[in-house]
Write a protein that holds these residues in place. Sequence first.
Motif, short mmCIF file in Angstrom:
data_model
loop_
_atom_site.label_atom_id
_atom_site.label_comp_id
_atom_site.label_asym_id
_atom_site.label_seq_id
_atom_site.Cartn_x
_atom_site.Cartn_y
_atom_site.Cartn_z
N ALA A 61 0.99 -0.85 0.09
CA ALA A 61 0.23 0.17 -0.36
C ALA A 61 1.06 1.51 0.05
N PHE A 62 1.96 1.11 -0.87
CA PHE A 62 2.75 2.29 -0.63
C PHE A 62 2.84 3.64 -2.59
N ASN A 63 2.83 4.22 -2.94
CA ASN A 63 2.91 4.50 -3.95
C ASN A 63 4.80 4.31 -4.40
N ALA A 64 4.89 3.89 -6.13
CA ALA A 64 6.05 3.93 -6.27
C ALA A 64 6.83 4.66 -6.12
N PRO A 65 7.88 4.90 -5.46
CA PRO A 65 9.09 5.91 -5.35
C PRO A 65 9.43 7.08 -6.69
N THR A 66 9.82 7.78 -6.18
CA THR A 66 9.62 8.61 -7.45
C THR A 66 11.61 8.78 -7.79
N GLU A 67 12.52 8.77 -6.93
CA GLU A 67 13.78 8.41 -6.96
C GLU A 67 14.23 7.54 -5.70
N PRO A 68 15.06 6.55 -6.21
CA PRO A 68 16.15 4.97 -5.71
C PRO A 68 15.63 5.47 -4.35
N LEU A 69 15.14 4.42 -3.59
CA LEU A 69 14.95 4.19 -2.11
C LEU A 69 15.86 3.35 -1.64
N VAL A 70 17.38 3.82 -1.00
CA VAL A 70 18.50 3.20 -0.97
C VAL A 70 19.12 3.24 0.70
N PHE A 71 18.93 1.88 1.03
CA PHE A 71 19.66 2.35 2.95
C PHE A 71 21.54 0.79 2.73
N LEU A 72 22.43 0.86 3.74
CA LEU A 72 23.42 0.34 3.12
C LEU A 72 23.12 -0.81 4.51
N LYS A 73 23.44 -1.83 4.42
CA LYS A 73 24.05 -2.55 4.82
C LYS A 73 25.33 -3.53 5.73
N GLY A 74 25.72 -4.24 6.75
CA GLY A 74 27.65 -3.52 7.27
C GLY A 74 27.14 -5.37 6.81
N PRO A 75 28.93 -5.94 6.91
CA PRO A 75 29.48 -7.10 6.65
C PRO A 75 28.92 -8.12 7.47
N ASN A 76 28.44 -7.80 8.52
CA ASN A 76 28.18 -8.47 9.33
C ASN A 76 26.48 -9.70 9.21
#
Length: 250
Positions: A61-76
């Motif tokens: 139930a979310f609108n498609a983003p107009t810009e990439p939604l990016v987050f980071l993940k650690g090596p763990n």
Amino acid sequence: MRRARVVYQGAIHDVTPLDGKLRLASGRLINEEAVQWLPPFEPQTAFALGLNYADHASELAFNAPTEPLVFLKGPNTFVGHNGATERPDDVTFMHYECELAVVIGKVARNVKKEEAYEYIAGYTITNDYAFRDYLENYYRPNLRVKNRDYCTPIGPWFVDAEDIPDPMNLTLRTYVNGEVTQEGTTANMIFGIPELIEYLSSFMTLSVGDVILTGTPKGTVNVAVGDEVVTEIEGLGSLKNTITRELKSE
């Protein structure tokens, strides 16, 4: 070419598949059951995409983003094929996310999308589990949603880019205890691989070994302790993972 990294008899080996077995650099063939699988390369900075398939955004139930939604993940967060991922006791909704992972092969800065594929070394599969109880905002998932230890199985194979002629037209599937629960195609990404590389490299340098997790289609369902989850992508193989109970420190 497909290759993987495994632990065998106390040492780390690079292996390739041959006749249903694993071939060591020495030429010796060993059974897959005799090894511990590692991530097929050593991930550096990991970029993960949220809501990058319109059907997945819609089911949430979310609108498609107009810009990439990016987050980071650690090596763990990474664990190899046949590994285990813990389900916290207090979580009521934990789901898999079958994703195409794009591995950067050379330093990239201000890359135009028309040239983006020149910077890709290869591809692999990821299963980027989400712990929805901790989600405060889909547009900004907090650390407990996506950065828990061993919450992102990856592998089993690193497949050279030249062996995947069209990464934007691959079928993705997830099986829970042998039943298909998710199916989609990379053709339905909102932001394709070239656009993602252009976007990220426009404000930062991408380095060798950086990896982009490109998002997941609809069909994410809750999984329980004891479930076997297999994520597969056309041309890349199948990645198996088991859900276990969280181990508490004494």
